[in-house]
Design a protein around this motif. Structure first.
Motif, PDB file in Angstrom:
ATOM      1  N   HIS A  55     -38.240   2.089  -1.159  1.00  0.00           N
ATOM      2  CA  HIS A  55     -39.471   1.321  -1.364  1.00  0.00           C
ATOM      3  C   HIS A  55     -40.643   2.269  -1.606  1.00  0.00           C
ATOM      4  N   ASP A  56     -41.638   1.785  -2.362  1.00  0.00           N
ATOM      5  CA  ASP A  56     -42.848   2.582  -2.526  1.00  0.00           C
ATOM      6  C   ASP A  56     -43.877   2.180  -1.479  1.00  0.00           C
ATOM      7  N   ALA A  57     -45.073   2.754  -1.575  1.00  0.00           N
ATOM      8  CA  ALA A  57     -46.106   2.494  -0.569  1.00  0.00           C
ATOM      9  C   ALA A  57     -46.559   1.034  -0.571  1.00  0.00           C
ATOM     10  N   ASN A  58     -46.309   0.328  -1.678  1.00  0.00           N
ATOM     11  CA  ASN A  58     -46.660  -1.100  -1.771  1.00  0.00           C
ATOM     12  C   ASN A  58     -45.506  -1.998  -1.354  1.00  0.00           C
ATOM     13  N   HIS A  59     -44.449  -1.391  -0.815  1.00  0.00           N
ATOM     14  CA  HIS A  59     -43.274  -2.098  -0.299  1.00  0.00           C
ATOM     15  C   HIS A  59     -42.427  -2.718  -1.415  1.00  0.00           C
ATOM     16  N   GLU A  60     -42.577  -2.250  -2.643  1.00  0.00           N
ATOM     17  CA  GLU A  60     -41.740  -2.716  -3.742  1.00  0.00           C
ATOM     18  C   GLU A  60     -40.484  -1.858  -3.820  1.00  0.00           C
ATOM     19  N   VAL A  61     -39.339  -2.494  -4.081  1.00  0.00           N
ATOM     20  CA  VAL A  61     -38.079  -1.758  -4.204  1.00  0.00           C
ATOM     21  C   VAL A  61     -38.044  -1.040  -5.550  1.00  0.00           C
ATOM     22  N   LYS A  62     -37.915   0.285  -5.509  1.00  0.00           N
ATOM     23  CA  LYS A  62     -37.904   1.092  -6.728  1.00  0.00           C
ATOM     24  C   LYS A  62     -36.519   1.612  -7.076  1.00  0.00           C
ATOM     25  N   ALA A  63     -35.612   1.589  -6.119  1.00  0.00           N
ATOM     26  CA  ALA A  63     -34.233   2.014  -6.391  1.00  0.00           C
ATOM     27  C   ALA A  63     -33.356   1.504  -5.254  1.00  0.00           C
ATOM     28  N   SER A  64     -32.088   1.265  -5.561  1.00  0.00           N
ATOM     29  CA  SER A  64     -31.148   0.865  -4.520  1.00  0.00           C
ATOM     30  C   SER A  64     -29.759   1.363  -4.893  1.00  0.00           C
ATOM     31  N   ARG A  65     -28.961   1.574  -3.880  1.00  0.00           N
ATOM     32  CA  ARG A  65     -27.590   2.020  -4.108  1.00  0.00           C
ATOM     33  C   ARG A  65     -26.725   1.471  -2.978  1.00  0.00           C
ATOM     34  N   SER A  66     -25.546   0.991  -3.316  1.00  0.00           N
ATOM     35  CA  SER A  66     -24.636   0.440  -2.319  1.00  0.00           C
ATOM     36  C   SER A  66     -23.309   1.188  -2.350  1.00  0.00           C
ATOM     37  N   TYR A  67     -22.684   1.251  -1.189  1.00  0.00           N
ATOM     38  CA  TYR A  67     -21.328   1.785  -1.104  1.00  0.00           C
ATOM     39  C   TYR A  67     -20.477   0.750  -0.384  1.00  0.00           C
ATOM     40  N   PHE A  68     -19.503   0.201  -1.096  1.00  0.00           N
ATOM     41  CA  PHE A  68     -18.622  -0.827  -0.541  1.00  0.00           C
ATOM     42  C   PHE A  68     -17.193  -0.302  -0.580  1.00  0.00           C
TER      43      PHE A  68
END
Length: 277
Positions: free
Chosen positions: A106-119
């Motif tokens: 998340h950035d300082a404005n709490h917006e998601v800028k990247a995500s990654r999952s491991y399943f």
């Protein structure tokens, strides 16, 4: 003559300062890497997370399945989480079950800028935790039209040679979505609404030998984006195993279609020269 040289020097310095200001203002291409390490005695698995190109104010939210387990505000040293056999049994039972670990940046404005999952599916036996399947285990259907649409996309990609002969075909599971081959021999997926890819669609797209153009409508506006040949769409799936057209088009570059002409509205964030692994 000295005044001209002074003016030229000031102008050069101003231009250089302006260039630096532009460079500093550029949006960082945030990336997350998750690396699992299994203990030799099968007592635990360590998930090591690294962050690159982070900006001031960024922080990470870490989930085990859908439950938040931690927040990390110091991203310089990454993050490490150990799942022991006892913790695994408490959360999942004796399995086999899907072990899901997701990190959102998340950035300082709490917006998601990247995500990654491991399943990954793990089974507890012989006194330890063992990989039950070596491939990631996302849901391959669901979300209404997403499931049928992705099954249709997978069939089209896997039967590309047949589609080249047909030139045009419908895609099941979505309102009049169609696929066609353009003048360059590339696959075009044309939907009448905003959709997304799940695991079955993403893994099929990863096998394509040609670019895939996706055309979709959002808020009564027609957009398109291009998935490079063999691009690892799977790397962008969220913790539920889905990636929407809006998010993916932000990574690959979103174009608005104006009288049939694509006009760039969001430049690509992903490094399209280096395919994500």
């Amino acid at each position: 003559m000295k005044m001209k040289r002074l003016l030229a020097a000031v102008l050069s310095a101003t231009m250089l300062f302006g260039s630096l200001m532009v460079a500093d203002a550029a949006e960082p291409s945030r990336q997350i890497t998750i690396t699992p390490v299994y203990a030799e005695d099968h007592s635990k698995v360590d998930l090591n997370v690294t962050f690159t190109d982070v900006a001031v104010g960024d922080y990470a939210v870490i989930y085990l399945t859908a439950n938040e387990i931690a927040r990390d505000h110091d991203l310089s040293d990454g993050y490490s989480y150990s799942l022991t056999m006892d913790d695994f049994i408490k959360r999942y039972g004796w399995g086999p079950d899907v072990f899901g670990f997701t990190v959102e940046l998340h950035d300082a404005n709490h917006e998601v800028k990247a995500s990654r999952s491991y399943f990954e599916t793990i089974k507890v036996y012989d006194g330890g935790m063992h990989r039950w399947k070596t491939k990631k285990n996302y849901s391959t259907s669901g979300l209404g039209a997403f499931g049928g649409f992705n099954d249709g996309v997978a069939k089209l990609v896997n039967n590309y040679d047949k589609l080249k002969v047909l030139k045009d075909a419908s895609i099941n599971g979505s309102c009049n979505s169609r696929a066609r081959i353009d003048a360059n021999g590339n696959l075009v997926i044309d939907t009448c609404e905003w959709l997304g890819f799940n695991y079955s669609g993403a893994t099929a797209l990863k096998q394509t030998k040609t670019p895939v153009t996706v055309i979709f409508t959002y808020a009564d506006t027609l957009y398109q984006f291009v998935i490079p040949a063999g691009f690892d769409v799977e790397s962008y799936l969220d913790k539920d195993g889905n990636v929407g057209f809006l998010y993916l088009s932000e990574q690959l570059g979103r174009y608005q279609l104006v009288n049939g002409t694509p006009v760039l509205v969001i430049p690509p964030k992903a490094n399209l020269e280096v395919q994500p692994q």
